[in-house]
Design a protein around this motif. Sequence first.
Motif, PDB file in Angstrom:
ATOM      1  N   LYS A  67       0.834  -1.193   0.000  1.00 25.93           N
ATOM      2  CA  LYS A  67       0.000   0.000   0.000  1.00 25.93           C
ATOM      3  C   LYS A  67       0.869   1.243   0.000  1.00 25.93           C
ATOM      4  O   LYS A  67       1.917   1.281   0.653  1.00 25.93           O
ATOM      5  CB  LYS A  67      -0.932   0.012   1.222  1.00 25.93           C
ATOM      6  CG  LYS A  67      -1.966   1.135   1.206  1.00 25.93           C
ATOM      7  CD  LYS A  67      -2.914   1.032   2.388  1.00 25.93           C
ATOM      8  CE  LYS A  67      -3.960   2.151   2.370  1.00 25.93           C
ATOM      9  NZ  LYS A  67      -4.878   2.062   3.531  1.00 25.93           N
ATOM     10  N   LEU A  68       0.435   2.239  -0.746  1.00 34.41           N
ATOM     11  CA  LEU A  68       1.104   3.532  -0.786  1.00 34.41           C
ATOM     12  C   LEU A  68       0.039   4.616  -0.646  1.00 34.41           C
ATOM     13  O   LEU A  68      -0.956   4.607  -1.378  1.00 34.41           O
ATOM     14  CB  LEU A  68       1.851   3.707  -2.117  1.00 34.41           C
ATOM     15  CG  LEU A  68       2.374   5.117  -2.445  1.00 34.41           C
ATOM     16  CD1 LEU A  68       3.489   5.516  -1.478  1.00 34.41           C
ATOM     17  CD2 LEU A  68       2.865   5.181  -3.894  1.00 34.41           C
ATOM     18  N   TRP A  69       0.250   5.519   0.300  1.00 32.69           N
ATOM     19  CA  TRP A  69      -0.694   6.611   0.439  1.00 32.69           C
ATOM     20  C   TRP A  69       0.016   7.864   0.933  1.00 32.69           C
ATOM     21  O   TRP A  69       1.099   7.802   1.494  1.00 32.69           O
ATOM     22  CB  TRP A  69      -1.849   6.236   1.369  1.00 32.69           C
ATOM     23  CG  TRP A  69      -1.535   6.148   2.834  1.00 32.69           C
ATOM     24  CD1 TRP A  69      -1.742   7.111   3.784  1.00 32.69           C
ATOM     25  CD2 TRP A  69      -0.983   5.027   3.525  1.00 32.69           C
ATOM     26  NE1 TRP A  69      -1.353   6.672   5.010  1.00 32.69           N
ATOM     27  CE2 TRP A  69      -0.888   5.387   4.893  1.00 32.69           C
ATOM     28  CE3 TRP A  69      -0.557   3.742   3.134  1.00 32.69           C
ATOM     29  CZ2 TRP A  69      -0.377   4.524   5.862  1.00 32.69           C
ATOM     30  CZ3 TRP A  69      -0.058   2.882   4.095  1.00 32.69           C
ATOM     31  CH2 TRP A  69       0.033   3.272   5.434  1.00 32.69           C
ATOM     32  N   ARG A  70      -0.669   9.004   0.712  1.00 36.58           N
ATOM     33  CA  ARG A  70      -0.080  10.275   1.081  1.00 36.58           C
ATOM     34  C   ARG A  70      -0.463  10.640   2.515  1.00 36.58           C
ATOM     35  O   ARG A  70      -1.606  10.449   2.937  1.00 36.58           O
ATOM     36  CB  ARG A  70      -0.540  11.373   0.126  1.00 36.58           C
ATOM     37  CG  ARG A  70       0.106  12.726   0.380  1.00 36.58           C
ATOM     38  CD  ARG A  70       0.036  13.655  -0.806  1.00 36.58           C
ATOM     39  NE  ARG A  70      -1.277  13.754  -1.421  1.00 36.58           N
ATOM     40  CZ  ARG A  70      -1.697  14.835  -2.079  1.00 36.58           C
ATOM     41  NH1 ARG A  70      -0.886  15.887  -2.189  1.00 36.58           N
ATOM     42  NH2 ARG A  70      -2.873  14.863  -2.634  1.00 36.58           N
ATOM     43  N   THR A  71       0.490  11.182   3.249  1.00 39.33           N
ATOM     44  CA  THR A  71       0.259  11.668   4.600  1.00 39.33           C
ATOM     45  C   THR A  71       0.480  13.181   4.602  1.00 39.33           C
ATOM     46  O   THR A  71       0.850  13.772   3.587  1.00 39.33           O
ATOM     47  CB  THR A  71       1.216  11.016   5.601  1.00 39.33           C
ATOM     48  OG1 THR A  71       2.554  11.490   5.343  1.00 39.33           O
ATOM     49  CG2 THR A  71       1.196   9.504   5.481  1.00 39.33           C
ATOM     50  N   GLY A  72       0.285  13.802   5.732  1.00 38.06           N
ATOM     51  CA  GLY A  72       0.497  15.241   5.812  1.00 38.06           C
ATOM     52  C   GLY A  72       1.932  15.651   5.591  1.00 38.06           C
ATOM     53  O   GLY A  72       2.220  16.787   5.218  1.00 38.06           O
ATOM     54  N   GLU A  73       2.851  14.721   5.793  1.00 35.39           N
ATOM     55  CA  GLU A  73       4.270  15.055   5.703  1.00 35.39           C
ATOM     56  C   GLU A  73       4.985  14.368   4.541  1.00 35.39           C
ATOM     57  O   GLU A  73       6.200  14.454   4.430  1.00 35.39           O
ATOM     58  CB  GLU A  73       4.965  14.680   7.025  1.00 35.39           C
ATOM     59  CG  GLU A  73       4.414  15.433   8.222  1.00 35.39           C
ATOM     60  CD  GLU A  73       5.091  15.023   9.513  1.00 35.39           C
ATOM     61  OE1 GLU A  73       5.873  14.045   9.477  1.00 35.39           O
ATOM     62  OE2 GLU A  73       4.843  15.670  10.533  1.00 35.39           O
ATOM     63  N   GLY A  74       4.242  13.668   3.717  1.00 35.70           N
ATOM     64  CA  GLY A  74       4.891  12.978   2.608  1.00 35.70           C
ATOM     65  C   GLY A  74       4.133  11.734   2.208  1.00 35.70           C
ATOM     66  O   GLY A  74       2.922  11.764   2.002  1.00 35.70           O
ATOM     67  N   TRP A  75       4.850  10.615   2.161  1.00 36.69           N
ATOM     68  CA  TRP A  75       4.263   9.369   1.671  1.00 36.69           C
ATOM     69  C   TRP A  75       4.568   8.229   2.644  1.00 36.69           C
ATOM     70  O   TRP A  75       5.647   8.165   3.229  1.00 36.69           O
ATOM     71  CB  TRP A  75       4.806   9.031   0.278  1.00 36.69           C
ATOM     72  CG  TRP A  75       4.371  10.047  -0.718  1.00 36.69           C
ATOM     73  CD1 TRP A  75       5.016  11.198  -1.063  1.00 36.69           C
ATOM     74  CD2 TRP A  75       3.153  10.036  -1.468  1.00 36.69           C
ATOM     75  NE1 TRP A  75       4.289  11.905  -1.983  1.00 36.69           N
ATOM     76  CE2 TRP A  75       3.139  11.221  -2.258  1.00 36.69           C
ATOM     77  CE3 TRP A  75       2.082   9.146  -1.565  1.00 36.69           C
ATOM     78  CZ2 TRP A  75       2.094  11.524  -3.118  1.00 36.69           C
ATOM     79  CZ3 TRP A  75       1.041   9.446  -2.429  1.00 36.69           C
ATOM     80  CH2 TRP A  75       1.042  10.613  -3.193  1.00 36.69           C
ATOM     81  N   HIS A  76       3.590   7.336   2.778  1.00 42.27           N
ATOM     82  CA  HIS A  76       3.735   6.174   3.652  1.00 42.27           C
ATOM     83  C   HIS A  76       3.594   4.912   2.803  1.00 42.27           C
ATOM     84  O   HIS A  76       2.708   4.819   1.956  1.00 42.27           O
ATOM     85  CB  HIS A  76       2.670   6.185   4.743  1.00 42.27           C
ATOM     86  CG  HIS A  76       2.956   5.229   5.863  1.00 42.27           C
ATOM     87  ND1 HIS A  76       3.363   5.641   7.123  1.00 42.27           N
ATOM     88  CD2 HIS A  76       2.922   3.867   5.913  1.00 42.27           C
ATOM     89  CE1 HIS A  76       3.548   4.579   7.894  1.00 42.27           C
ATOM     90  NE2 HIS A  76       3.292   3.498   7.169  1.00 42.27           N
ATOM     91  N   ILE A  77       4.460   3.963   3.071  1.00 38.45           N
ATOM     92  CA  ILE A  77       4.466   2.694   2.337  1.00 38.45           C
ATOM     93  C   ILE A  77       4.358   1.549   3.328  1.00 38.45           C
ATOM     94  O   ILE A  77       5.131   1.472   4.289  1.00 38.45           O
ATOM     95  CB  ILE A  77       5.760   2.533   1.507  1.00 38.45           C
ATOM     96  CG1 ILE A  77       5.805   3.558   0.372  1.00 38.45           C
ATOM     97  CG2 ILE A  77       5.883   1.113   0.946  1.00 38.45           C
ATOM     98  CD1 ILE A  77       7.129   3.614  -0.348  1.00 38.45           C
ATOM     99  N   THR A  78       3.394   0.679   3.085  1.00 40.22           N
ATOM    100  CA  THR A  78       3.327  -0.582   3.822  1.00 40.22           C
ATOM    101  C   THR A  78       3.882  -1.667   2.913  1.00 40.22           C
ATOM    102  O   THR A  78       3.394  -1.857   1.796  1.00 40.22           O
ATOM    103  CB  THR A  78       1.881  -0.925   4.220  1.00 40.22           C
ATOM    104  OG1 THR A  78       1.387   0.078   5.107  1.00 40.22           O
ATOM    105  CG2 THR A  78       1.825  -2.270   4.920  1.00 40.22           C
ATOM    106  N   ALA A  79       4.910  -2.346   3.387  1.00 38.13           N
ATOM    107  CA  ALA A  79       5.579  -3.366   2.578  1.00 38.13           C
ATOM    108  C   ALA A  79       5.644  -4.678   3.344  1.00 38.13           C
ATOM    109  O   ALA A  79       5.311  -4.750   4.530  1.00 38.13           O
ATOM    110  CB  ALA A  79       6.985  -2.895   2.196  1.00 38.13           C
ATOM    111  N   SER A  80       6.097  -5.708   2.650  1.00 40.20           N
ATOM    112  CA  SER A  80       6.147  -7.035   3.259  1.00 40.20           C
ATOM    113  C   SER A  80       7.131  -7.115   4.412  1.00 40.20           C
ATOM    114  O   SER A  80       7.045  -8.025   5.243  1.00 40.20           O
ATOM    115  CB  SER A  80       6.502  -8.078   2.199  1.00 40.20           C
ATOM    116  OG  SER A  80       7.742  -7.763   1.575  1.00 40.20           O
ATOM    117  N   ASP A  81       8.070  -6.180   4.481  1.00 37.66           N
ATOM    118  CA  ASP A  81       9.047  -6.198   5.579  1.00 37.66           C
ATOM    119  C   ASP A  81       8.841  -5.026   6.537  1.00 37.66           C
ATOM    120  O   ASP A  81       9.745  -4.673   7.283  1.00 37.66           O
ATOM    121  CB  ASP A  81      10.479  -6.214   5.031  1.00 37.66           C
ATOM    122  CG  ASP A  81      10.864  -4.889   4.391  1.00 37.66           C
ATOM    123  OD1 ASP A  81       9.946  -4.145   3.973  1.00 37.66           O
ATOM    124  OD2 ASP A  81      12.065  -4.595   4.294  1.00 37.66           O
ATOM    125  N   GLY A  82       7.673  -4.421   6.511  1.00 39.11           N
ATOM    126  CA  GLY A  82       7.401  -3.339   7.442  1.00 39.11           C
ATOM    127  C   GLY A  82       7.016  -2.049   6.743  1.00 39.11           C
ATOM    128  O   GLY A  82       6.668  -2.034   5.550  1.00 39.11           O
TER     129      GLY A  82
END
Length: 427
Positions: A110-125
């Motif tokens: 998953k990739l989504w935008r946050t208030g400070e940039g971008w957040h990625i959920t990956a298989s290793d965290g």
Amino acid sequence: MATPSSGAARHHSVIIIGGGQAGLSISWYLKQAAIDHLVLEKHEVGHAWRNERWDTFCLVTPNWQCNLPGYPYRGDDPYGFMKKDEIVAYLDGFVASFQPPVREGVSVQKLWRTGEGWHITASDGDYTADQVVVAVGGYHIPVVPRAAERLPADIVQIHSSQYVNPESLPEGEVLVVGTGQSGCQIAEDLHLAGRRVHLGVGEAPRVARTYRGKDVVEWLDKMKYYDLPVDQHPLGTGVREKTNHYVTGRDGGRDIDLRKFALEGMQLYGKFDSLDGEVVRFGAGLKGYLDEADAVSESIKDSIDKFIAAQQIEAPTEARYVPVWQPPAEEVRTLDLRARGVSAVVWCIGFRTDFSWISEPIFDGRGYPGHERGVTAAPGLYFLGLPWQYTWGSGRFSGIDRDARYLFDHITALRAQAGQPVLSQAA
């Protein structure tokens, strides 16, 4: 390659998703500029070249067109066509030339935008980033028609991305469906191995390998066709939906002429339509598909003739193509798999994109990302390596450098706006 870590979300200035030639190319620019970044690769670097190409696969464009950042083709056969293992070696040499920070075996969920940039959920965290480059190309989900579910269980069926060689299929005749580059080349591979091939022909165009003393690719390069931006193409962005012209670099390069294959025993049909028990049905129109493919090839020759005349170039004359075979008036439109001893079906009808893991409203009704030369409306989110992202060469060894440099300029501009320095400029 980078070593996995655990704990809270790990932050990088730029995260690149995808470790093919696109992701590696933008990594080259970022490393030259000493910008902190990380490449996340689901499998291994260059996975598709290593694992989703058949044994006799080779480039269909000459080696001289291979021009990754700071790493042009340096071999002794610039007008030849690298084979699969040579392509992998070329890509490995590029990696060794600058040692990109890559974390392999990490799938992004998953990739989504946050208030400070971008957040990625990956298989290793989890990861966070100021900017993200999505470099996973546009070929994600192999297309296989639902009718395939009704094939008899003892008939092997695979997608073109799974084909290895003729020996990997059981003995017997083979049905190949689709005549894009993969379909035509796989049909040829089986045909040359002595296998009886049934080929479902579609609307793909073809192009001659050589004309008037040069490879057609060289003529088109001189004509600046490969510099034509997508927004100036006669079809506009619609060109992204078009199937690539079929031709081959095999054995030094040659035309692929389906009519010649038919003379030699390959059975041609129209477009795959349906499956009724053990009988495959095809649509009408085989003659039209073959005629249109030839017409496209001849129109390219017309444009070359005009260029030669306008530039007053001395070039040998060459007779035009004359069809060597015509379909019968009553087209064969059915294939009884059992009666003909068909043991395998190879589906060569392409891929679908899948960007469902990106939670950002930038996609059109068909799931294609909205962008201008890879720059999206979401600040700090970019795409690289899409077919016809900017020019014909986008995503290919020939044009990825230009696209990567363009995105690098945007990345550094956004960093400057945020007061983040670039320690050194990329060459």
